[in-house]
Motif scaffolding. Sequence first.
Motif, PDB file in Angstrom:
ATOM      1  N   ILE A 144       0.915  -1.481  -0.098  1.00 29.16           N
ATOM      2  CA  ILE A 144       0.028   0.222   0.379  1.00 29.16           C
ATOM      3  C   ILE A 144       1.324   1.315  -0.293  1.00 29.16           C
ATOM      4  CG2 ILE A 144      -1.605   1.410   1.611  1.00 29.16           C
ATOM      5  CD1 ILE A 144      -2.854  -1.573   2.343  1.00 29.16           C
ATOM      6  N   LEU A 208      -5.865   2.869   4.643  1.00 29.47           N
ATOM      7  CA  LEU A 208      -5.525   1.933   4.490  1.00 29.47           C
ATOM      8  C   LEU A 208      -4.558   1.412   5.232  1.00 29.47           C
ATOM      9  CD1 LEU A 208      -5.775   1.905   0.511  1.00 29.47           C
ATOM     10  CD2 LEU A 208      -7.732   1.279   2.179  1.00 29.47           C
ATOM     11  N   LYS A 211      -6.677   0.224   8.556  1.00 24.60           N
ATOM     12  CA  LYS A 211      -7.191  -0.896   8.222  1.00 24.60           C
ATOM     13  C   LYS A 211      -6.454  -1.956   8.440  1.00 24.60           C
ATOM     14  CE  LYS A 211     -11.442  -1.288   5.382  1.00 24.60           C
ATOM     15  NZ  LYS A 211     -12.399  -0.806   4.191  1.00 24.60           N
TER      16      LYS A 211
END
Length: 218
Positions: A144, A208, A211
Amino acid sequence: MISFSVWDIVRNLLLALRWTVLLSLASFALGGMLGLIVLFLRSSKQAWLRRLTKMYIELFQGTPLLMQLFLAFFGLALFGLEVPAWLAAGLALTCWSSAYLAEIWRGCVDAIPRGQWEASSCLAMSYMQQMRHVILPQALRIAIPPTVGFSVQIVKGTAVTSIIGFVELSKAGTMITNATFQPFTVYALVALMYFALCWPLSKYSQFLERKFNAAHRH
């Protein structure tokens, strides 16, 4: 001399901004799909495929994007292939981004412990099943930050496409400056618009990460 208000400048920059956004999205999406294909071919059991994809990656990583754009637009014309500036820009940025994304993701896959491969092999999974069900979900969390970071580079990289006449945000800024003679106002607005595109990407990356980390802990 024609007078231009700040709103006139903003309105014209916003028209160009949409092309920057569209080119960035298309280059990232198409480059990501091509990069995923390159990633799988890079791990092929066929030596010639591995060598071919390695050469592809080294070619686009080892040469300037400016040169790639020039060749995509003017080089193809030498062979009778007249392509519009937007298509040449999209082609060059797609190939350029696919090479970098393939290497980013390969590094993330290589970061997965070897034990994960061995454990999935014990379950009689094929290579594709291992990648889909075991390796890629773990590599995604690692990928990511560098992937989002590179998406920011794509947005800023669109500025180079002005060399072939594609009118995106920075090219529009230059044209408006030539018409208004207000470089500080124009380029300050251009910088703010680039920041408005890139800053949310970095914040989304952090979201993200939190999360995925929370899901991993649970």
